[in-house]
Motif scaffolding. Structure first.
Motif, mmCIF file in Angstrom:
data_model
loop_
_atom_site.group_PDB
_atom_site.id
_atom_site.type_symbol
_atom_site.label_atom_id
_atom_site.label_comp_id
_atom_site.label_asym_id
_atom_site.label_seq_id
_atom_site.Cartn_x
_atom_site.Cartn_y
_atom_site.Cartn_z
ATOM 1 N N MET A 115 0.816 -1.179 0.000
ATOM 2 C CA MET A 115 0.000 0.000 0.000
ATOM 3 C C MET A 115 0.877 1.267 0.000
ATOM 4 S SD MET A 115 -3.159 0.882 2.488
ATOM 5 C CE MET A 115 -2.381 1.668 3.864
ATOM 6 N N ILE A 116 1.951 1.239 0.762
ATOM 7 C CA ILE A 116 2.843 2.404 0.821
ATOM 8 C C ILE A 116 3.512 2.626 -0.532
ATOM 9 C CG2 ILE A 116 4.935 3.326 1.888
ATOM 10 C CD1 ILE A 116 4.036 1.933 4.479
ATOM 11 N N TYR A 117 3.904 1.527 -1.198
ATOM 12 C CA TYR A 117 4.518 1.662 -2.523
ATOM 13 C C TYR A 117 3.534 2.316 -3.487
ATOM 14 C CZ TYR A 117 6.554 0.553 -7.015
ATOM 15 O OH TYR A 117 7.054 0.645 -8.281
ATOM 16 N N GLY A 118 2.275 1.932 -3.427
ATOM 17 C CA GLY A 118 1.263 2.538 -4.286
ATOM 18 C C GLY A 118 1.101 4.018 -4.022
ATOM 19 N N LEU A 119 1.171 4.403 -2.770
ATOM 20 C CA LEU A 119 1.072 5.817 -2.412
ATOM 21 C C LEU A 119 2.261 6.607 -2.963
ATOM 22 C CD1 LEU A 119 -0.395 8.049 -0.822
ATOM 23 C CD2 LEU A 119 0.976 7.379 1.160
ATOM 24 N N VAL A 120 3.455 6.063 -2.796
ATOM 25 C CA VAL A 120 4.653 6.727 -3.322
ATOM 26 C C VAL A 120 4.584 6.808 -4.841
ATOM 27 C CG1 VAL A 120 7.155 6.510 -3.592
ATOM 28 C CG2 VAL A 120 6.097 6.122 -1.363
ATOM 29 N N ALA A 137 1.941 6.935 -6.731
ATOM 30 C CA ALA A 137 0.954 7.947 -7.103
ATOM 31 C C ALA A 137 1.501 9.360 -6.931
ATOM 32 C CB ALA A 137 -0.312 7.764 -6.276
ATOM 33 N N MET A 138 2.318 9.566 -5.911
ATOM 34 C CA MET A 138 2.888 10.888 -5.674
ATOM 35 C C MET A 138 3.956 11.242 -6.704
ATOM 36 S SD MET A 138 3.082 10.793 -1.484
ATOM 37 C CE MET A 138 4.699 11.439 -1.507
ATOM 38 N N VAL A 139 4.708 10.269 -7.162
ATOM 39 C CA VAL A 139 5.845 10.512 -8.049
ATOM 40 C C VAL A 139 5.435 10.524 -9.520
ATOM 41 C CG1 VAL A 139 8.028 9.506 -8.816
ATOM 42 C CG2 VAL A 139 7.497 9.618 -6.401
ATOM 43 N N GLU A 140 4.431 9.774 -9.882
ATOM 44 C CA GLU A 140 4.043 9.608 -11.284
ATOM 45 C C GLU A 140 3.749 10.942 -11.975
ATOM 46 O OE1 GLU A 140 3.194 7.928 -14.879
ATOM 47 O OE2 GLU A 140 4.151 7.020 -13.158
ATOM 48 N N GLY A 141 3.004 11.801 -11.346
ATOM 49 C CA GLY A 141 2.656 13.077 -11.961
ATOM 50 C C GLY A 141 3.857 13.978 -12.179
ATOM 51 N N SER A 142 4.754 14.008 -11.223
ATOM 52 C CA SER A 142 5.928 14.870 -11.370
ATOM 53 C C SER A 142 6.881 14.347 -12.448
ATOM 54 C CB SER A 142 6.658 15.024 -10.035
ATOM 55 O OG SER A 142 7.139 13.788 -9.581
ATOM 56 N N GLN A 143 6.960 13.029 -12.593
ATOM 57 C CA GLN A 143 7.814 12.482 -13.647
ATOM 58 C C GLN A 143 7.265 12.832 -15.026
ATOM 59 O OE1 GLN A 143 7.908 8.315 -12.658
ATOM 60 N NE2 GLN A 143 9.683 8.571 -11.334
ATOM 61 N N SER A 144 5.963 12.690 -15.200
ATOM 62 C CA SER A 144 5.349 13.051 -16.482
ATOM 63 C C SER A 144 5.505 14.538 -16.763
ATOM 64 C CB SER A 144 3.868 12.681 -16.479
ATOM 65 O OG SER A 144 3.700 11.288 -16.395
ATOM 66 N N ALA A 145 5.348 15.359 -15.726
ATOM 67 C CA ALA A 145 5.515 16.810 -15.905
ATOM 68 C C ALA A 145 6.949 17.148 -16.286
ATOM 69 C CB ALA A 145 5.121 17.531 -14.619
ATOM 70 N N PHE A 146 7.925 16.447 -15.704
ATOM 71 C CA PHE A 146 9.326 16.688 -16.029
ATOM 72 C C PHE A 146 9.603 16.369 -17.492
ATOM 73 C CE2 PHE A 146 13.868 15.292 -15.927
ATOM 74 C CZ PHE A 146 14.422 16.532 -15.652
ATOM 75 N N VAL A 147 9.089 15.225 -17.961
ATOM 76 C CA VAL A 147 9.274 14.845 -19.365
ATOM 77 C C VAL A 147 8.579 15.853 -20.265
ATOM 78 C CG1 VAL A 147 8.747 13.078 -21.096
ATOM 79 C CG2 VAL A 147 9.578 12.408 -18.852
ATOM 80 N N THR A 148 7.403 16.297 -19.877
ATOM 81 C CA THR A 148 6.665 17.286 -20.656
ATOM 82 C C THR A 148 7.434 18.602 -20.737
ATOM 83 O OG1 THR A 148 4.575 16.268 -20.000
ATOM 84 C CG2 THR A 148 4.466 18.515 -20.829
#
Length: 86
Positions: A1-6, A8-19
């Motif tokens: 569950m903690i891995y899923g939370l992390v 979810a928190m990181v996924e958006g920032s990684q996509s924004a960085f690539v963008t």
């Protein structure tokens, strides 16, 4: 569950960085290349972790992961002045 939370928190920032690093014309290609590289790296890293765990145990596996995380952080520090792709 903690891995899923992390994740979810990181996924958006990684996509924004690539963008941010991509031009609007190459956005789809850039995101596709990014997610393709992430998928490929996941397969390879899982295989390496499995081999290390079987041959040398958990300590070697987690130590290897820690070393690679430090190297990745250093590589990101080198990218702070990267210009977007034209």
């Amino acid at each position: 569950m903690i891995y899923g939370l992390v994740y979810a928190m990181v996924e958006g920032s990684q996509s924004a960085f690539v963008t941010d690093l991509s031009s609007s014309k190459a956005l789809g290609t850039s995101l596709g290349a990014y997610y393709g590289a992430v998928g490929f790296a996941s397969i390879i890293s899982g295989a390496i972790a499995g081999v290390l765990w079987q041959s040398h145990g958990a300590e070697a596996t987690f130590s290897f992961g820690a070393v690679l995380a430090i190297l990745a952080a250093l590589a990101l520090l080198q990218m702070k002045n990267v210009r977007p792709i034209a």
